[in-house]
Write an enzyme that holds these catalytic residues in place. Structure first.
Site, mmCIF file in Angstrom:
data_model
loop_
_atom_site.group_PDB
_atom_site.id
_atom_site.type_symbol
_atom_site.label_atom_id
_atom_site.label_comp_id
_atom_site.label_asym_id
_atom_site.label_seq_id
_atom_site.Cartn_x
_atom_site.Cartn_y
_atom_site.Cartn_z
ATOM 1 N N HIS A 1 -4.743 6.441 -5.459
ATOM 2 C CA HIS A 1 -5.779 7.226 -4.811
ATOM 3 C C HIS A 1 -6.175 8.383 -5.720
ATOM 4 O O HIS A 1 -5.489 8.704 -6.682
ATOM 5 C CB HIS A 1 -5.291 7.768 -3.462
ATOM 6 C CG HIS A 1 -5.078 6.708 -2.437
ATOM 7 N ND1 HIS A 1 -3.833 6.168 -2.185
ATOM 8 C CD2 HIS A 1 -5.933 6.069 -1.608
ATOM 9 C CE1 HIS A 1 -3.941 5.242 -1.241
ATOM 10 N NE2 HIS A 1 -5.204 5.161 -0.870
ATOM 11 N N HIS B 1 0.835 -1.200 0.000
ATOM 12 C CA HIS B 1 0.000 0.000 0.000
ATOM 13 C C HIS B 1 0.867 1.246 0.000
ATOM 14 O O HIS B 1 0.589 2.226 -0.713
ATOM 15 C CB HIS B 1 -0.943 -0.002 1.199
ATOM 16 C CG HIS B 1 -1.948 1.103 1.172
ATOM 17 N ND1 HIS B 1 -1.774 2.287 1.856
ATOM 18 C CD2 HIS B 1 -3.128 1.212 0.527
ATOM 19 C CE1 HIS B 1 -2.812 3.076 1.638
ATOM 20 N NE2 HIS B 1 -3.650 2.453 0.835
ATOM 21 N N HIS C 1 -7.883 -1.437 -4.548
ATOM 22 C CA HIS C 1 -7.996 -1.904 -3.165
ATOM 23 C C HIS C 1 -8.753 -3.231 -3.071
ATOM 24 O O HIS C 1 -8.471 -4.035 -2.184
ATOM 25 C CB HIS C 1 -8.674 -0.837 -2.302
ATOM 26 C CG HIS C 1 -7.767 0.299 -1.923
ATOM 27 N ND1 HIS C 1 -7.564 1.385 -2.741
ATOM 28 C CD2 HIS C 1 -6.987 0.494 -0.824
ATOM 29 C CE1 HIS C 1 -6.706 2.219 -2.154
ATOM 30 N NE2 HIS C 1 -6.346 1.699 -0.997
ATOM 31 N N PHE D 1 -1.216 7.505 4.791
ATOM 32 C CA PHE D 1 -1.328 6.464 3.777
ATOM 33 C C PHE D 1 -0.058 5.625 3.652
ATOM 34 O O PHE D 1 -0.110 4.449 3.295
ATOM 35 C CB PHE D 1 -1.669 7.078 2.426
ATOM 36 C CG PHE D 1 -3.122 7.442 2.270
ATOM 37 C CD1 PHE D 1 -4.100 6.798 3.010
ATOM 38 C CD2 PHE D 1 -3.511 8.423 1.374
ATOM 39 C CE1 PHE D 1 -5.435 7.124 2.872
ATOM 40 C CE2 PHE D 1 -4.843 8.753 1.225
ATOM 41 C CZ PHE D 1 -5.814 8.112 1.968
ATOM 42 N N HIS E 1 -11.025 -1.408 4.989
ATOM 43 C CA HIS E 1 -11.207 -1.413 3.535
ATOM 44 C C HIS E 1 -12.160 -2.506 3.070
ATOM 45 O O HIS E 1 -12.746 -2.388 1.986
ATOM 46 C CB HIS E 1 -9.862 -1.493 2.822
ATOM 47 C CG HIS E 1 -9.334 -0.145 2.471
ATOM 48 N ND1 HIS E 1 -9.724 0.536 1.344
ATOM 49 C CD2 HIS E 1 -8.491 0.688 3.137
ATOM 50 C CE1 HIS E 1 -9.134 1.715 1.304
ATOM 51 N NE2 HIS E 1 -8.382 1.839 2.390
ATOM 52 N N HIS F 1 -9.628 6.820 8.375
ATOM 53 C CA HIS F 1 -8.167 6.755 8.491
ATOM 54 C C HIS F 1 -7.676 7.749 9.538
ATOM 55 O O HIS F 1 -6.912 7.400 10.453
ATOM 56 C CB HIS F 1 -7.518 7.074 7.144
ATOM 57 C CG HIS F 1 -7.303 5.894 6.272
ATOM 58 N ND1 HIS F 1 -6.228 5.050 6.408
ATOM 59 C CD2 HIS F 1 -8.029 5.408 5.233
ATOM 60 C CE1 HIS F 1 -6.293 4.091 5.496
ATOM 61 N NE2 HIS F 1 -7.377 4.282 4.761
ATOM 62 N N HIS G 1 -14.277 7.144 3.894
ATOM 63 C CA HIS G 1 -13.014 6.389 3.876
ATOM 64 C C HIS G 1 -11.869 7.154 4.532
ATOM 65 O O HIS G 1 -11.201 6.657 5.445
ATOM 66 C CB HIS G 1 -12.651 6.034 2.434
ATOM 67 C CG HIS G 1 -11.193 5.780 2.225
ATOM 68 N ND1 HIS G 1 -10.347 6.738 1.676
ATOM 69 C CD2 HIS G 1 -10.406 4.708 2.507
ATOM 70 C CE1 HIS G 1 -9.124 6.254 1.621
ATOM 71 N NE2 HIS G 1 -9.127 5.027 2.117
#
Length: 475
Positions: A63, A43, A72, A212, A225, A202, A198
């Site tokens: 992204h 990732h 994902h 990220f 996810h 995070h 989303h």
């Protein structure tokens, strides 16, 4: 068919198996592509522009575009298969963190599930200490506590979910994000769910999850996810134009992953649109946010005929009309023009184009299906900082204390910091929000102009956010 279960509803036997799978994955040598550290680095690499696009000098980013969802999905698919291989159990499936479910019954779905606190292989000690149960997940989180009581938090969460999956995401591009084709220099802009909830989850979880580059180091990332992935299926079930993208550039986009046998596998986006073909499904859980109705606000400006948010003519019509006339139009993006948001809200009048002219070019789309889209052009935010702004329609007095559980709330933009991005590097994007349902709810479908207010919020309130244009178009 493997069944991904809600993580707060797992039984003792499954919890033991789940924890054991990660114990075995963590025990693999770090140079094994199936090891936990290598899986986390996947990732990091794909979201930190570590790879070049094929036959191009442009860096790849997964992204902020239509690649977010399918990439994902494949990432979780192979991660899940590796865990199953560790257990020698082909029925194993990743559980999903059901944070969108605002149920008030124990065990609560919208807190950090107990399995990620009590089982050693599933713990990440970097998570925000203040967000342990019974603190509810804040799907609108912007780096600072919102100060809401549980009832208010649940209401705001439900309205955020309704806006980003139902009202504001009626077309594929609004949901998945904008087209990102081979050779493109910049991922152009995220879809509705990627922006929030989303991204907010995070940030709210904090620690490794809050960046990220390190998010994959926390086992809760994969459960988070899995729920994002589940929402893809839920969105398609709502009907209308909510369907998978049919553009060949999307369907034929390819990625490579190591499978459960440490073999490098090339996959296509088009092979990931059906979870049934990938041999997994999700436990059925309620999604009450689908029918959520936000709380009314007293006054909404509506061109020359201001109305309240329940469609009744406002007693403050003269005052509201003069206020609309006083607000200037920022206009579409042009070379050299920009506005920097730093700590204060920004208002702009926005003209609505003539719908009939557009419909003649799109005869295959009925009047009911045509979606009106608010476009915030040239958004630039520092890549290494949290930043967020909310978008309101016909609410020029909106500020960072304004509830989002109102009809005037249209959507949000949130940026998660990227580890390794040098200070001064900016994330660039275009924000697109479906507002057709919103205008109808406010009773202003027939006005010629609306007022759009952008409100910086939270930890990134004073972070310099640049915009270069505001317009409305039809899709």
């Amino acid at each position: 068919m493997r069944v991904r279960m809600a993580s707060h509803l797992l039984d003792a036997a499954y919890i033991t198996k789940y924890n054991r799978a990660y114990e075995l994955m963590r025990a693999l040598p770090d140079d094994d592509p199936r090891s936990f550290s290598q899986q986390a680095s996947v990732h990091c690499a794909f979201c930190q522009s570590a790879y070049l696009q094929k036959n191009s000098n442009e860096k790849l980013q997964i992204h902020f575009s239509w690649l977010f969802y399918p990439w994902h999905r494949w990432y979780l698919y192979f991660h899940e298969r590796i865990l199953a291989k560790m257990l020698n159990d082909d029925t194993f499936a990743l559980p999903f963190w059901n944070w969108d479910n605002q149920a008030i019954f124990s065990p609560l779905p919208n807190v950090i599930p107990a399995v990620f606190i009590e089982k050693p292989a599933l713990v990440d000690n970097t998570r925000a200490p203040s967000h342990q149960p019974p603190t509810l997940v804040d799907l609108t989180y912007s780096g600072k506590p919102g100060g809401l009581d549980p009832e208010q938090q649940r209401a705001e969460n439900n309205n955020l979910m309704h806006q980003e999956l139902v009202s504001g995401a009626k077309t594929p591009s609004l949901f998945f994000g904008q087209a990102y084709r081979a050779g493109d220099a910049n991922a152009p802009g995220p879809g509705s769910v990627e922006r929030a909830p989303h991204t907010a989850v995070h940030l709210w979880t904090g620690g490794d999850m809050g960046n990220f580059g390190t998010a994959g180091r926390d086992p809760i990332f994969y459960s988070h996810h899995a729920n994002v992935d589940r929402l893809w299926n839920v969105w398609k079930s709502l009907g209308g134009r909510r369907k998978d993208i049919t553009d060949p550039d999307w369907l034929n986009a390819e990625f490579v992953f190591y499978d459960e046998n440490a073999t490098l596998i090339k996959v296509k986006v088009g092979d990931a649109v059906s979870t049934e073909k990938l041999r997994y499904t999700y436990q059925n859980v309620p999604n009450p946010w689908i029918t959520h109705i936000s709380s009314p606000l007293s006054i909404s400006i509506a061109g020359t005929k201001p109305v309240s948010s329940n469609g009744v003519a406002s007693p403050a019509a003269a005052e509201a009309t003069s206020l609309l006339e006083e607000i200037e139009e920022f206009g579409e993006e042009v070379e050299g023009k920009f506005k920097q948001l730093a700590g204060s809200a920004f208002q702009s009048k926005v003209k609505r184009p003539v719908k009939d002219l557009f419909r003649t070019l799109k005869k295959q789309i009925t009047d009911e299906e045509l979606e009106e889209v608010l476009v915030i052009q040239g958004v630039e935010v520092p890549s290494d900082k949290i930043s967020k702004f909310d978008v309101f329609i016909n609410l020029p007095d909106a500020n960072d204390k304004t509830s989002i559980n109102i009809p005037e709330f249209a959507g949000t933009f949130v940026n998660v910091p990227h580890l390794g991005m040098a200070p001064g590097m900016n994330r660039k994007a275009t924000l697109r929000i479906g507002i057709g349902d919103k205008l109808e709810q406010l009773g202003i479908k027939d006005v010629s102009s609306i007022v759009v207010t952008l409100v910086p919020k939270g930890q990134g309130k004073d972070v310099p956010i640049v915009i270069k244009g505001i317009k409305i178009e039809y899709e």
